[in-house]
Scaffold this motif. Structure first.
Motif, PDB file in Angstrom:
ATOM      1  N   GLY A 121      20.520  42.341  36.258  1.00 21.24           N
ATOM      2  CA  GLY A 121      20.417  41.287  37.258  1.00 21.24           C
ATOM      3  C   GLY A 121      19.280  41.481  38.236  1.00 21.24           C
ATOM      4  O   GLY A 121      18.820  42.590  38.476  1.00 21.24           O
ATOM      5  N   ASN A 122      18.839  40.369  38.800  1.00 21.12           N
ATOM      6  CA  ASN A 122      17.815  40.403  39.848  1.00 21.12           C
ATOM      7  C   ASN A 122      18.002  39.173  40.718  1.00 21.12           C
ATOM      8  O   ASN A 122      17.295  38.176  40.581  1.00 21.12           O
ATOM      9  N   VAL A 185      27.741  33.245  32.044  1.00 22.38           N
ATOM     10  CA  VAL A 185      26.313  32.959  31.921  1.00 22.38           C
ATOM     11  C   VAL A 185      25.662  32.816  33.295  1.00 22.38           C
ATOM     12  O   VAL A 185      24.568  33.333  33.537  1.00 22.38           O
ATOM     13  N   VAL A 186      26.336  32.129  34.209  1.00 24.61           N
ATOM     14  CA  VAL A 186      25.811  31.994  35.570  1.00 24.61           C
ATOM     15  C   VAL A 186      25.749  33.354  36.248  1.00 24.61           C
ATOM     16  O   VAL A 186      24.778  33.690  36.934  1.00 24.61           O
ATOM     17  N   ALA A 187      26.775  34.176  36.046  1.00 27.39           N
ATOM     18  CA  ALA A 187      26.838  35.484  36.701  1.00 27.39           C
ATOM     19  C   ALA A 187      25.777  36.445  36.176  1.00 27.39           C
ATOM     20  O   ALA A 187      25.298  37.310  36.922  1.00 27.39           O
ATOM     21  N   THR A 188      25.399  36.302  34.907  1.00 27.80           N
ATOM     22  CA  THR A 188      24.410  37.227  34.345  1.00 27.80           C
ATOM     23  C   THR A 188      23.070  37.117  35.049  1.00 27.80           C
ATOM     24  O   THR A 188      22.323  38.091  35.122  1.00 27.80           O
ATOM     25  N   ARG A 189      22.768  35.946  35.585  1.00 28.69           N
ATOM     26  CA  ARG A 189      21.484  35.779  36.286  1.00 28.69           C
ATOM     27  C   ARG A 189      21.489  36.512  37.625  1.00 28.69           C
ATOM     28  O   ARG A 189      20.435  36.844  38.155  1.00 28.69           O
ATOM     29  N   VAL A 190      22.688  36.752  38.165  1.00 27.55           N
ATOM     30  CA  VAL A 190      22.804  37.401  39.477  1.00 27.55           C
ATOM     31  C   VAL A 190      23.000  38.906  39.335  1.00 27.55           C
ATOM     32  O   VAL A 190      22.280  39.699  39.928  1.00 27.55           O
ATOM     33  N   VAL A 191      24.014  39.321  38.579  1.00 25.92           N
ATOM     34  CA  VAL A 191      24.317  40.752  38.475  1.00 25.92           C
ATOM     35  C   VAL A 191      23.950  41.339  37.123  1.00 25.92           C
ATOM     36  O   VAL A 191      24.075  42.544  36.914  1.00 25.92           O
ATOM     37  N   GLY A 192      23.506  40.503  36.191  1.00 23.61           N
ATOM     38  CA  GLY A 192      23.072  41.010  34.904  1.00 23.61           C
ATOM     39  C   GLY A 192      24.154  40.972  33.842  1.00 23.61           C
ATOM     40  O   GLY A 192      25.338  40.823  34.131  1.00 23.61           O
ATOM     41  N   ILE A 193      23.712  41.120  32.595  1.00 24.58           N
ATOM     42  CA  ILE A 193      24.600  41.044  31.440  1.00 24.58           C
ATOM     43  C   ILE A 193      25.630  42.169  31.461  1.00 24.58           C
ATOM     44  O   ILE A 193      26.814  41.962  31.182  1.00 24.58           O
ATOM     45  N   VAL A 194      25.203  43.373  31.808  1.00 22.58           N
ATOM     46  CA  VAL A 194      26.090  44.532  31.776  1.00 22.58           C
ATOM     47  C   VAL A 194      27.188  44.437  32.823  1.00 22.58           C
ATOM     48  O   VAL A 194      28.315  44.874  32.599  1.00 22.58           O
ATOM     49  N   LEU A 195      26.889  43.832  33.977  1.00 30.30           N
ATOM     50  CA  LEU A 195      27.818  43.853  35.102  1.00 30.30           C
ATOM     51  C   LEU A 195      28.546  42.528  35.349  1.00 30.30           C
ATOM     52  O   LEU A 195      29.416  42.460  36.210  1.00 30.30           O
ATOM     53  N   ALA A 196      28.212  41.478  34.594  1.00 30.62           N
ATOM     54  CA  ALA A 196      28.784  40.153  34.854  1.00 30.62           C
ATOM     55  C   ALA A 196      30.306  40.143  34.728  1.00 30.62           C
ATOM     56  O   ALA A 196      31.009  39.528  35.537  1.00 30.62           O
TER      57      ALA A 196
END
Length: 268
Positions: A121-122, A185-196
């Motif tokens: 994420g970023n 999918v929305v969360a992956t943009r914020v905290v990333g795939i690993v942490l969503a």
């Protein structure tokens, strides 16, 4: 200049509020219906969707949304046959979709992929496009969540009773899985795939430690999700640390604190 005067920080704050709220509300049903591992599988499937997007020339968030939606519905459909348990199917998808993403990126030689950003994420790099997409998906998700609130409660707590009352348990189970995929999918943009998946589970699990009803759990989870996202964001900014990891670690600390305090025997 105040930190709130920075455009990227304003977008990050809005994204944190949206994602924290969405993950918290859907997360209550995820935890109660024991879909947490599926959430982890769907979030990792997003990596394959992102890679497909770059290969096909599609916006990676849009491609990962479609890909995760198809994967989640596929898992739910295959699990109905009972030849394989759901956790086995999720484990297979977990590994194969990540491998697909790595394979495509390696074979096609995609050079402009921010792998670290997608994996962890970023939130500080959130664009207006990302915000608009989050708002649209969030609006659609909330519409379905509150329109079919009673049905979701029924299939979560008493599916047999739901069937007896005429509710299409299978259809609403598919819809719930689709909503989970959308949130991930929305969360992956914020905290990333690993942490969503962690952001999907932590606020809900924390709220359920002290809530007595589902509406109360959703309210507590909503407050926890937004508060943890914003506090983690600002803490990461001032510590110059990865925002996604900071949000999840803070959420884990809050969960452990609530869990320990609620488990401790009361005196008097």
């Amino acid at each position: 200049m105040s930190v709130f005067g920075l455009a990227f920080m304003q977008r990050a704050v809005l994204a944190g509020c949206i994602v924290g709220a969405l993950c918290a509300l859907v997360g209550v049903f995820v935890v109660l219906k024991r879909l947490s591992f599926m959430g982890a599988g769907i979030s990792h499937a997003a990596f394959g969707g992102v890679a497909l997007g770059y290969v096909l020339g599609i916006h990676p968030v849009a491609s990962s949304f479609v890909f995760c939606l198809l994967v989640s519905l596929g898992i739910a459909a295959l699990a109905k046959h009972r030849r394989l348990k759901e956790d086995t199917l999720v484990g297979i998808v977990f590994a194969s979709t990540m491998a697909l993403g790595a394979f495509l990126i390696g074979v096609v030689k995609i050079r402009n992929v921010d792998l670290f950003g997608y994996l962890f994420g970023n939130i500080l790099a959130i664009t207006r496009e990302d915000l608009l997409l989050a708002l649209v998906l969030g609006g659609v998700l909330l519409f379905f969540l509150f329109l079919f609130y009673k049905e979701f409660v029924m299939i979560t707590l008493d599916p047999e009773g739901g069937k007896a009352s005429g509710i299409s348990v299978e259809a609403f189970s598919y819809l719930l899985v689709a909503l989970v995929a959308s949130v991930v999918v929305v969360a992956t943009r914020v905290v990333g795939i690993v942490l969503a998946s962690a952001l999907l589970v932590l606020p809900a699990a924390t709220a359920l430690q002290r809530a007595r009803t589902i509406p109360q759990a959703m309210l507590f989870a909503l407050v926890d999700g937004v508060a943890i996202s914003l506090a983690g964001l600002f803490l990461a900014y001032f510590l110059d640390a990865p925002a996604g990891a900071t949000i999840v670690l803070l959420g884990t600390g809050v969960f452990l604190g609530v869990f320990i305090s609620s488990s401790s025997p009361r005196r008097g």
